[in-house]
Design a protein around this motif. Sequence first.
Motif, PDB file in Angstrom:
ATOM      1  N   SER A  20      45.060  37.667  34.620  1.00  0.00           N
ATOM      2  CA  SER A  20      45.553  36.298  34.837  1.00  0.00           C
ATOM      3  C   SER A  20      46.416  36.180  36.095  1.00  0.00           C
ATOM      4  CB  SER A  20      46.338  35.812  33.617  1.00  0.00           C
ATOM      5  OG  SER A  20      47.530  36.555  33.481  1.00  0.00           O
ATOM      6  N   GLN A  21      46.946  37.293  36.574  1.00  0.00           N
ATOM      7  CA  GLN A  21      47.798  37.279  37.758  1.00  0.00           C
ATOM      8  C   GLN A  21      47.060  37.685  39.029  1.00  0.00           C
ATOM      9  OE1 GLN A  21      51.406  39.475  36.967  1.00  0.00           O
ATOM     10  NE2 GLN A  21      51.415  38.758  34.853  1.00  0.00           N
ATOM     11  N   ASN A  22      45.821  38.118  38.895  1.00  0.00           N
ATOM     12  CA  ASN A  22      45.015  38.563  40.029  1.00  0.00           C
ATOM     13  C   ASN A  22      43.646  37.898  39.981  1.00  0.00           C
ATOM     14  OD1 ASN A  22      46.663  40.880  41.341  1.00  0.00           O
ATOM     15  ND2 ASN A  22      46.799  41.260  39.134  1.00  0.00           N
ATOM     16  N   PRO A  23      43.546  36.656  40.496  1.00  0.00           N
ATOM     17  CA  PRO A  23      42.270  35.936  40.465  1.00  0.00           C
ATOM     18  C   PRO A  23      41.149  36.764  41.102  1.00  0.00           C
ATOM     19  CG  PRO A  23      44.039  34.490  41.208  1.00  0.00           C
ATOM     20  CD  PRO A  23      44.610  35.879  41.138  1.00  0.00           C
ATOM     21  N   GLY A  24      40.029  36.788  40.425  1.00  0.00           N
ATOM     22  CA  GLY A  24      38.888  37.565  40.903  1.00  0.00           C
ATOM     23  C   GLY A  24      38.757  38.902  40.203  1.00  0.00           C
ATOM     24  N   SER A  25      39.802  39.354  39.524  1.00  0.00           N
ATOM     25  CA  SER A  25      39.688  40.601  38.763  1.00  0.00           C
ATOM     26  C   SER A  25      39.066  40.280  37.411  1.00  0.00           C
ATOM     27  CB  SER A  25      41.071  41.239  38.565  1.00  0.00           C
ATOM     28  OG  SER A  25      41.912  40.375  37.831  1.00  0.00           O
ATOM     29  N   GLU A  26      38.545  41.290  36.757  1.00  0.00           N
ATOM     30  CA  GLU A  26      37.934  41.067  35.443  1.00  0.00           C
ATOM     31  C   GLU A  26      38.041  42.318  34.593  1.00  0.00           C
ATOM     32  OE1 GLU A  26      33.284  41.979  36.530  1.00  0.00           O
ATOM     33  OE2 GLU A  26      33.959  39.905  36.595  1.00  0.00           O
ATOM     34  N   ILE A  27      38.012  42.095  33.303  1.00  0.00           N
ATOM     35  CA  ILE A  27      38.029  43.209  32.356  1.00  0.00           C
ATOM     36  C   ILE A  27      36.610  43.726  32.224  1.00  0.00           C
ATOM     37  CG2 ILE A  27      38.417  43.850  29.951  1.00  0.00           C
ATOM     38  CD1 ILE A  27      40.640  41.745  29.866  1.00  0.00           C
ATOM     39  N   ARG A  28      36.468  45.032  32.351  1.00  0.00           N
ATOM     40  CA  ARG A  28      35.145  45.635  32.139  1.00  0.00           C
ATOM     41  C   ARG A  28      34.846  45.602  30.647  1.00  0.00           C
ATOM     42  NH1 ARG A  28      36.020  49.835  36.803  1.00  0.00           N
ATOM     43  NH2 ARG A  28      35.226  48.501  38.469  1.00  0.00           N
ATOM     44  N   PRO A  29      33.581  45.347  30.283  1.00  0.00           N
ATOM     45  CA  PRO A  29      33.242  45.179  28.858  1.00  0.00           C
ATOM     46  C   PRO A  29      33.496  46.434  28.033  1.00  0.00           C
ATOM     47  CG  PRO A  29      31.350  44.690  30.285  1.00  0.00           C
ATOM     48  CD  PRO A  29      32.441  45.192  31.152  1.00  0.00           C
ATOM     49  N   PHE A  30      33.687  46.193  26.727  1.00  0.00           N
ATOM     50  CA  PHE A  30      33.825  47.285  25.761  1.00  0.00           C
ATOM     51  C   PHE A  30      32.549  48.113  25.790  1.00  0.00           C
ATOM     52  CE2 PHE A  30      33.111  48.991  21.470  1.00  0.00           C
ATOM     53  CZ  PHE A  30      34.295  49.689  21.279  1.00  0.00           C
TER      54      PHE A  30
END
Length: 147
Positions: free
Chosen positions: A82-92
């Motif tokens: 939420s603090q770094n636009p463009g980052s994402e969580i890699r899927p489980f």
Amino acid sequence: MRIRGNRMAAAAVLCTLTIAAALTGCTPAGAPTAKTTTQRSTASPTPTPTPTPTPTPTAGGPLDARSAWDACSVVADREYVSQNPGSEIRPFSDTTTLQTDGDGNTFVVVAMAPPQPIEGVGSIVVICTMDGTADAPVVVKWMMKDV
């Protein structure tokens, strides 16, 4: 002077105990006691015992990798994504497991892709020390690292 002070303190304690003992048998005005009753004595029914409720077993069973990862991913989203636009969580992944550190703590790792490439860094990870059950996982503490 000191003896007089001790006697005064002892007298105060004795007075307090006497008043407390006298008030122990008192009931509020108008409240009937066991001895005063105005009703006729009738045979009272035998009380039926109430069953003691059996505690329900904890639902959900022991903590599993998916439940722990889901709880940890909330931290990862809040603290990094939420603090770094463009980052994402890699899927489980099915290869994600609960692990144990040298102190016997259970932990899980959630990986995130940074918003832009960082030299020497493939992922940012949140490592969450976990507790709880599958239905109620608890993140005890967490730390973030680049790997």
